[in-house]
Scaffold this motif. Structure first.
Motif, short mmCIF file in Angstrom:
data_model
loop_
_atom_site.label_atom_id
_atom_site.label_comp_id
_atom_site.label_asym_id
_atom_site.label_seq_id
_atom_site.Cartn_x
_atom_site.Cartn_y
_atom_site.Cartn_z
N ARG A 1 -15.84 -55.27 25.30
CA ARG A 1 -16.15 -55.22 23.89
C ARG A 1 -16.52 -56.08 22.88
NH1 ARG A 1 -10.82 -51.62 22.32
NH2 ARG A 1 -9.64 -53.58 22.98
N PRO A 2 -17.62 -56.06 22.02
CA PRO A 2 -18.02 -57.51 21.36
C PRO A 2 -17.34 -57.75 20.83
CG PRO A 2 -19.24 -55.26 20.39
CD PRO A 2 -18.39 -55.04 21.85
N GLU A 3 -16.20 -57.68 20.80
CA GLU A 3 -15.15 -58.94 19.74
C GLU A 3 -13.61 -59.86 20.08
OE1 GLU A 3 -12.20 -55.13 18.87
OE2 GLU A 3 -14.02 -54.48 17.78
N GLY A 4 -13.84 -60.19 19.10
CA GLY A 4 -12.43 -61.27 19.91
C GLY A 4 -11.50 -61.32 18.05
N ARG A 5 -10.80 -62.68 18.99
CA ARG A 5 -9.53 -62.69 17.69
C ARG A 5 -10.24 -63.15 16.50
NH1 ARG A 5 -7.26 -65.44 22.47
NH2 ARG A 5 -6.85 -67.18 20.66
N ILE B 1 -11.31 -60.93 30.72
CA ILE B 1 -12.11 -60.69 29.18
C ILE B 1 -12.20 -59.22 28.84
CG2 ILE B 1 -13.93 -61.24 27.63
CD1 ILE B 1 -11.98 -63.62 28.50
N ASP B 2 -12.04 -58.81 28.14
CA ASP B 2 -12.02 -57.32 27.89
C ASP B 2 -14.11 -57.80 27.03
OD1 ASP B 2 -12.58 -55.50 25.00
OD2 ASP B 2 -10.84 -55.28 24.17
N PRO C 1 -24.61 -60.85 27.56
CA PRO C 1 -26.18 -60.48 27.14
C PRO C 1 -26.62 -60.94 25.70
CG PRO C 1 -25.17 -59.70 28.40
CD PRO C 1 -24.07 -60.08 28.02
N GLY C 2 -26.50 -61.73 24.86
CA GLY C 2 -27.86 -61.95 23.55
C GLY C 2 -26.10 -62.52 22.48
N ARG C 3 -25.19 -62.72 22.18
CA ARG C 3 -24.30 -63.20 21.23
C ARG C 3 -23.09 -63.89 22.46
NH1 ARG C 3 -22.89 -57.13 24.30
NH2 ARG C 3 -20.83 -57.72 25.22
N PHE C 4 -22.46 -64.41 21.59
CA PHE C 4 -20.87 -64.98 22.57
C PHE C 4 -19.48 -64.65 21.04
CE2 PHE C 4 -22.30 -67.15 18.59
CZ PHE C 4 -21.13 -68.10 18.06
N VAL C 5 -18.45 -65.25 21.76
CA VAL C 5 -17.19 -64.59 21.20
C VAL C 5 -16.70 -65.89 22.12
CG1 VAL C 5 -15.52 -63.22 21.02
CG2 VAL C 5 -17.27 -62.03 22.03
N VAL C 6 -15.95 -65.39 20.45
CA VAL C 6 -14.49 -67.10 20.28
C VAL C 6 -13.41 -67.29 20.62
CG1 VAL C 6 -14.01 -69.48 19.30
CG2 VAL C 6 -16.45 -69.04 19.27
N ALA C 7 -12.21 -66.68 21.43
CA ALA C 7 -11.33 -66.75 21.36
C ALA C 7 -11.13 -64.77 21.64
CB ALA C 7 -10.18 -67.22 20.00
N PRO C 8 -12.11 -65.05 22.53
CA PRO C 8 -12.19 -63.49 23.49
C PRO C 8 -10.64 -62.33 23.31
CG PRO C 8 -12.56 -64.42 24.82
CD PRO C 8 -12.77 -65.60 23.82
N TRP C 9 -10.63 -61.02 23.43
CA TRP C 9 -9.24 -60.62 23.05
C TRP C 9 -9.52 -60.82 24.56
CZ3 TRP C 9 -6.30 -60.06 19.50
CH2 TRP C 9 -6.39 -59.81 18.48
N VAL C 10 -8.45 -60.64 25.68
CA VAL C 10 -7.33 -60.49 27.16
C VAL C 10 -7.33 -59.45 27.28
CG1 VAL C 10 -8.46 -63.12 27.29
CG2 VAL C 10 -5.90 -62.43 26.80
N SER C 11 -6.71 -58.60 28.44
CA SER C 11 -5.70 -57.42 28.87
C SER C 11 -4.82 -58.53 29.45
CB SER C 11 -6.35 -57.29 30.90
OG SER C 11 -6.38 -57.85 31.57
N ARG C 12 -3.23 -57.92 30.01
CA ARG C 12 -2.20 -59.09 30.54
C ARG C 12 -2.31 -59.73 31.80
NH1 ARG C 12 2.29 -54.26 29.95
NH2 ARG C 12 2.58 -54.18 27.61
N THR C 13 -3.84 -59.84 32.36
CA THR C 13 -3.78 -60.20 34.20
C THR C 13 -4.83 -61.13 32.68
OG1 THR C 13 -5.84 -58.68 33.94
CG2 THR C 13 -3.88 -58.30 35.37
N GLY C 14 -5.02 -61.39 31.95
CA GLY C 14 -6.13 -63.11 31.67
C GLY C 14 -7.43 -62.00 31.79
#
Length: 431
Positions: free
Chosen positions: A344-348, A341-342, A326-339
């Motif tokens: 939280r509005p942040e990534g690598r 998507i985290d 909603p209203g934003r995008f993340v390149v290379a987002p963080w993931v859990s061990r199952t793949g």
């Protein structure tokens, strides 16, 4: 020469397509990545040749790990081989491993015959953006292909073996626009399969499905199945996620990190031995200096082994390229061990970027490859790399639509106005 992992992926895709009696060079329809193009192909008078279509399995519930919230665990897309005028089709996983044809993580076996039951169009409301003062809502519309359970399933399990596949989706502040785009795919698909079309307005029987107008022009011709297979976009919970299915994600670096960690610990052990020798000889200064280096190497080695341990447990068969929320995008987002998507509005690469700060999505050369670049107020960001221009342009268009589907309407944000005012004042201050 393709990278080894990419070559292995391409071989697995080709094996899956052969199980459908389809060639890798055959054009494949991808309503989730190119809804208008797929709608035109489904609506056209065919020459009797089967259609190859990619769809996405239904996902589970969002996940939670302690305080962190994640989307649902991902699943590989599937291939459908469709013939006009019959509800019988064949389904195969995105890829098949080995000569025995073991499915590559999709949860299905080799190609199997299935029967389509109906095409369902559903709608739900989602928030426009994360701004606390925004009260607008977007309408998310999805088309699902309902399949009967496989004929070989035991009778008690047939109800749970029935399956829904996501074939098209769109979201918009104007419900009619999203509905028109999705129904432009759903209607000709239901007509081709001779199954009912269920919408909010009721059920249209197979012989009376009204044709839908196409809401947007179709872009470039459909990609060949082999070129399409690597990347796919679909919703995962409330996020729209573009994934690279040829990537092993964090698992691909597990061995390298383990080797580096082990080497650092071996070097640290040698230094700790020297510390003990220097301390025994009374060389306190040398012992302190070497001990400091040994401690740093020990910490670094332990950190690398910790990363390798997490990476080796990564269960997904793909890596996210970008997520659009909603209203934003993340390149290379963080993931859990199952793949998953985290959320939280942040990534690598850092914090999420407002979709309103995107100037455009472009294809740019990067050496002998091509990058799909997202141009923002903060500078350009390379989202994905590919060797093929048609693939780069295809996903440029898909990401451009994804950004538009989550952008908050209106003029510049307060942050953009403040930045523009600051930039305008700099030349005046310099003079």
């Amino acid at each position: 020469m393709p990278e080894p992992s990419t070559a292995a992926f391409e071989a697995e895709v080709a094996r899956s397509l052969r199980s459908l009696e389809a060639d890798s060079s055959v054009p494949a329809l991808d309503p989730l990545g190119d809804p208008a193009g797929a709608a035109r192909a489904l609506s056209a008078d065919g020459d009797g040749a089967p259609l190859l279509l990619r769809a996405a399995p239904e996902l589970g519930a969002p996940q939670r790990d302690k305080e962190a919230r994640f989307g649902p665990a991902p699943r590989d897309p599937v291939w459908l081989r469709i013939e006009r005028g019959t509800s019988a089709l064949r389904l195969a996983p995105l890829r098949l491993e080995g000569a025995a044809g073991r499915a590559g993580g999709a949860g299905e076996g080799t190609a199997e015959p299935r029967d389509a039951v109906r095409v369902e169009v559903t709608a739900e409301q989602r928030p426009c953006c994360a701004a606390p003062t925004c009260t607008r809502e977007r309408t998310h519309v999805a088309a699902w292909l309902a399949l009967a359970a496989p004929a070989r399933s035991p009778a008690p399990a047939r109800a749970t073996a029935a399956q829904r596949l996501l074939v098209a989706e769109a979201q918009d502040l104007e419900p009619a626009r999203a509905e028109a785009l999705v129904e432009a795919v759903a209607a000709p698909l239901a007509a081709a399969l001779r199954v009912p079309l269920e919408t909010a307005r009721g059920t249209e029987p197979p012989g009376a499905i009204a044709p839908r107008p196409l809401p947007e022009p179709a872009p470039a011709p459909a990609l060949a199945a082999a070129a399409l297979a690597r990347f796919a976009i679909r919703s995962e919970g409330e996020l729209l996620v573009l994934r690279d299915y040829a990537s092993q994600g964090p698992r691909g670096s597990a061995t390298r990190n383990a080797v580096i960690g082990a080497a650092l610990l071996v070097a640290a052990l040698a230094l700790w031995i020297q510390v003990m020798r220097s301390a025994s000889a009374g060389d306190t200064g040398i012992a302190i200096g070497v001990g400091s280096a040994a401690a740093l190497l020990s910490l670094a080695g332990y950190a690398f082994l910790g990363v390798a341990r997490f990476s080796s447990r990564y269960a997904a068969r793909s890596a996210p390229v970008a997520s659009f929320g909603p209203g934003r995008f993340v390149v290379a987002p963080w993931v859990s061990r199952t793949g998953a998507i985290d959320l939280r509005p942040e990534g690598r690469l850092g914090a999420a970027i407002s979709a309103g700060e995107v100037h455009g999505v472009r294809v740019q050369p990067r050496g002998d490859r091509l990058a799909v670049e997202i141009e923002t107020d903060h500078g350009p960001i390379d989202a994905l790399l590919t060797d093929r221009e048609d693939v780069a342009r295809y996903w440029r268009d898909a990401m451009d639509r994804a950004v538009a589907s989550v952008r908050h309407p209106g003029g510049p944000s307060a942050k953009q106005r403040l930045r523009a005012r600051s930039q305008a004042q700099q030349p005046a201050a310099a003079s």
